[in-house]
Scaffold this active site. Sequence first.
Site, short mmCIF file in Angstrom:
data_model
loop_
_atom_site.label_atom_id
_atom_site.label_comp_id
_atom_site.label_asym_id
_atom_site.label_seq_id
_atom_site.Cartn_x
_atom_site.Cartn_y
_atom_site.Cartn_z
N ARG A 159 0.86 -1.28 0.07
CA ARG A 159 0.01 -0.12 0.05
C ARG A 159 1.03 1.29 -0.29
NH1 ARG A 159 -2.85 -3.62 -0.89
NH2 ARG A 159 -5.04 -4.02 -0.08
N SER A 229 -10.75 -1.15 2.56
CA SER A 229 -10.31 -1.35 3.86
C SER A 229 -10.01 0.34 4.34
CB SER A 229 -8.91 -1.71 3.44
OG SER A 229 -9.23 -3.18 3.35
N GLU A 325 -5.69 3.97 5.59
CA GLU A 325 -5.46 3.75 4.12
C GLU A 325 -5.72 4.95 3.25
OE1 GLU A 325 -5.72 -0.26 2.00
OE2 GLU A 325 -7.16 1.19 0.71
P1 FAD Z 1 -8.92 8.52 -5.60
O1 FAD Z 1 -9.73 7.74 -4.55
O2 FAD Z 1 -9.72 9.36 -6.73
O3 FAD Z 1 -7.68 9.00 -5.37
C1 FAD Z 1 -6.73 8.43 -4.43
C2 FAD Z 1 -5.39 9.25 -4.17
O4 FAD Z 1 -4.79 9.25 -5.42
C3 FAD Z 1 -5.73 10.68 -4.11
O5 FAD Z 1 -4.69 11.22 -3.25
C4 FAD Z 1 -5.72 11.40 -5.36
O6 FAD Z 1 -5.09 12.83 -5.37
C5 FAD Z 1 -4.76 10.61 -6.07
N1 FAD Z 1 -4.72 10.24 -7.59
C6 FAD Z 1 -5.79 9.75 -8.18
N2 FAD Z 1 -5.75 9.84 -9.39
C7 FAD Z 1 -4.28 10.23 -9.63
C8 FAD Z 1 -3.47 10.55 -10.60
N3 FAD Z 1 -3.88 10.19 -11.94
N4 FAD Z 1 -2.29 11.25 -10.64
C9 FAD Z 1 -1.82 11.50 -9.31
N5 FAD Z 1 -2.68 11.27 -8.09
C10 FAD Z 1 -3.84 10.89 -8.12
N6 FAD Z 1 -7.59 -0.80 -2.89
C11 FAD Z 1 -6.73 -1.90 -2.91
O7 FAD Z 1 -5.34 -1.83 -2.96
N7 FAD Z 1 -7.27 -3.18 -2.88
C12 FAD Z 1 -8.43 -3.50 -2.84
O8 FAD Z 1 -9.06 -4.66 -2.83
C13 FAD Z 1 -9.46 -2.40 -2.75
N8 FAD Z 1 -10.65 -2.89 -2.46
C14 FAD Z 1 -11.66 -1.64 -2.37
C15 FAD Z 1 -12.98 -1.90 -2.34
C16 FAD Z 1 -13.92 -1.07 -2.40
C17 FAD Z 1 -15.39 -1.37 -2.42
C18 FAD Z 1 -13.59 0.39 -2.25
C19 FAD Z 1 -14.40 1.35 -2.39
C20 FAD Z 1 -12.03 0.80 -2.60
C21 FAD Z 1 -11.11 -0.46 -2.47
N9 FAD Z 1 -9.80 -0.19 -2.62
C22 FAD Z 1 -9.10 -1.12 -2.54
C23 FAD Z 1 -9.21 1.37 -2.66
C24 FAD Z 1 -9.46 1.95 -4.07
O9 FAD Z 1 -10.01 1.14 -4.90
C25 FAD Z 1 -7.84 2.16 -4.53
O10 FAD Z 1 -7.09 2.68 -3.67
C26 FAD Z 1 -7.86 2.95 -6.03
O11 FAD Z 1 -6.72 2.53 -6.47
C27 FAD Z 1 -8.40 4.46 -5.81
O12 FAD Z 1 -8.65 4.82 -7.15
P2 FAD Z 1 -9.23 6.14 -7.22
O13 FAD Z 1 -9.06 6.35 -8.92
O14 FAD Z 1 -10.57 5.91 -6.98
O15 FAD Z 1 -8.53 7.05 -6.43
N1 EPU Z 2 -11.30 -10.87 9.66
C1 EPU Z 2 -12.01 -11.16 10.81
N2 EPU Z 2 -13.19 -10.30 10.81
C2 EPU Z 2 -13.24 -9.34 10.13
C3 EPU Z 2 -12.52 -8.93 9.01
C4 EPU Z 2 -11.50 -9.83 8.74
O1 EPU Z 2 -11.58 -11.91 11.59
O2 EPU Z 2 -14.40 -8.60 10.30
C5 EPU Z 2 -9.85 -11.68 9.42
C6 EPU Z 2 -10.37 -13.11 8.80
O3 EPU Z 2 -9.92 -14.18 9.36
C7 EPU Z 2 -9.73 -12.92 7.61
C8 EPU Z 2 -8.46 -11.95 7.57
O4 EPU Z 2 -8.85 -11.12 8.78
O5 EPU Z 2 -8.85 -14.29 7.18
C9 EPU Z 2 -8.36 -11.03 6.45
O6 EPU Z 2 -9.53 -10.70 5.97
P1 EPU Z 2 -9.46 -10.49 4.36
O7 EPU Z 2 -9.32 -11.89 3.64
O8 EPU Z 2 -11.11 -9.98 4.15
O9 EPU Z 2 -8.42 -9.53 4.13
P2 EPU Z 2 -8.25 -8.07 4.61
O10 EPU Z 2 -6.74 -8.07 5.14
O11 EPU Z 2 -9.17 -7.61 5.57
C10 EPU Z 2 -7.05 -7.24 2.40
C11 EPU Z 2 -6.70 -5.73 1.86
C12 EPU Z 2 -8.03 -5.84 1.04
C13 EPU Z 2 -8.03 -6.84 -0.12
C14 EPU Z 2 -8.03 -8.28 0.63
C15 EPU Z 2 -7.95 -9.38 -0.29
C16 EPU Z 2 -5.84 -4.28 3.04
C17 EPU Z 2 -5.72 -3.01 4.15
N3 EPU Z 2 -6.72 -4.85 3.00
O12 EPU Z 2 -8.11 -6.99 3.36
O13 EPU Z 2 -7.97 -4.55 0.17
O14 EPU Z 2 -8.87 -6.78 -1.16
O15 EPU Z 2 -6.95 -8.40 1.65
O16 EPU Z 2 -6.58 -9.57 -0.87
O17 EPU Z 2 -4.43 -4.73 2.78
C18 EPU Z 2 -8.44 -2.15 0.21
O18 EPU Z 2 -7.13 -1.92 0.31
O19 EPU Z 2 -9.39 -1.23 0.32
C19 EPU Z 2 -8.92 -3.43 0.11
C20 EPU Z 2 -10.17 -4.04 0.19
#
Ligand code: FAD
Ligand code: EPU
Length: 337
Positions: A159, A229, A325
Amino acid sequence: MPVSLKSYNTFGIDHQCAELIEITDAAELPALIRSLDERDQSYFILGGGSNVVLTSDIDITVLKMANKGIEVFEDDVAWYLSVAAGENWHQLVSWTFEKQMPGLENLALIPGTVGAAPIQNIGAYGVELMDVCDWVEYLSLPDCVTVRLMASECRFDYRDSIFKHDLKGKAIITRVGLKLPKMWQPKLNYGPLAEFNTDTVTPEMIFERVIAVRSEKLPDPAKLGNAGSFFKNPIVDAVTFANIVKQYPDAVAYALEDGRMKLAAGWLIDKAGLKGFRLGDAGVHDKQALVLVNFGSASGEDILNLAKHVIDEVHHRFGVQLEAEPNVVGRFSLLNE
Ligand code: FAD
Ligand code: EPU
């Protein structure tokens, strides 16, 4: 004219900015940046708004990245994609599937734009952007020179990347280069994928499983505002981890190569009894405690107050400091940022 950002952030928080300009062609940026600088007008780059928390109205210009275009080159070993920053990440993943170019299946359904993907080195289900990234092209600020960094120069980490440190506020990412090897190798080391057989699994099976698991656990922002997250999984040293395990033998953590442990923050928050906890319209998601949600009318400040409560409770119980995050934008911020 002030514009509401409610439909531009996945938390659905209703704050305004001074003006919003959609960037459909990155070539427009240098002239635009110069004119904003001339009138001393601050600006903020926005993608899909899926990783931001707005905490107040902001008297700045929002530049929303909406440039489109995917180019593909290939040789014997890989497909090389050059993708415009404003492309939607999941649509790109689906497009590569239609074109029979596997490699992004573990990263399906992550919201947001391609341009934001390198910033926090998006990751899910055992794969991070750094595993598929070839290069990142950006416009350096304030001089507006186009720079291309190879992936090895982006200081990608969990991240994290150079764009959150040395280049914070100094780069507008305009294009991202991806390299998808033609010798496809499944990545099955993450929980729900481990049951697949390496010899028989197909990219489609992984793609569909990832989508199914994500849809089950993570709230759809169109129905319940959230930014995925809310906290990073904290990394602790072996001694701290051993102390936690002594008290909580069921603690969930992943070993890192350097001997440190990455704790599941969702488990910590859940174990602290906060799953489903609510402060007004801001809540801890009842299916995934790592996700904070907006039940309707929460303000950014409400979300931050809930986040502070979660941080304090987890610290009090486990002695572990959680770090947010999403990017907090506006007058209020979290104390630990
Ligand atoms: P924004 O929210 O619009 O911007 C994020 C930051 O980046 C801001 O500081 C902005 O200024 C900057 N920025 C955006 N675009 C640019 C650019 N072109 N140049 C310079 N700066 C820029 N993240 C994960 O890593 N793994 C996951 O599994 C994951 N799951 C998600 C699930 C959900 C339901 C949600 C809502 C979010 C999740 N995220 C996850 C977080 C998010 O999807 C990522 O961080 C994504 O990359 C953000 O993209 P965005 O275009 O929406 O960025
Ligand atoms: N868990 C619990 N209770 C909860 C949630 C999770 O006990 O309410 C435990 C479970 O045992 C589970 C473990 O935590 O096995 C990990 O949970 P999960 O697999 O859902 O993954 P996470 O660590 O919560 C991370 C990323 C996600 C990404 C998933 C899958 C971060 C901060 N988050 O979540 O990214 O999608 O793994 O790889 O690293 C994001 O960054 O926005 C995001 C959604």
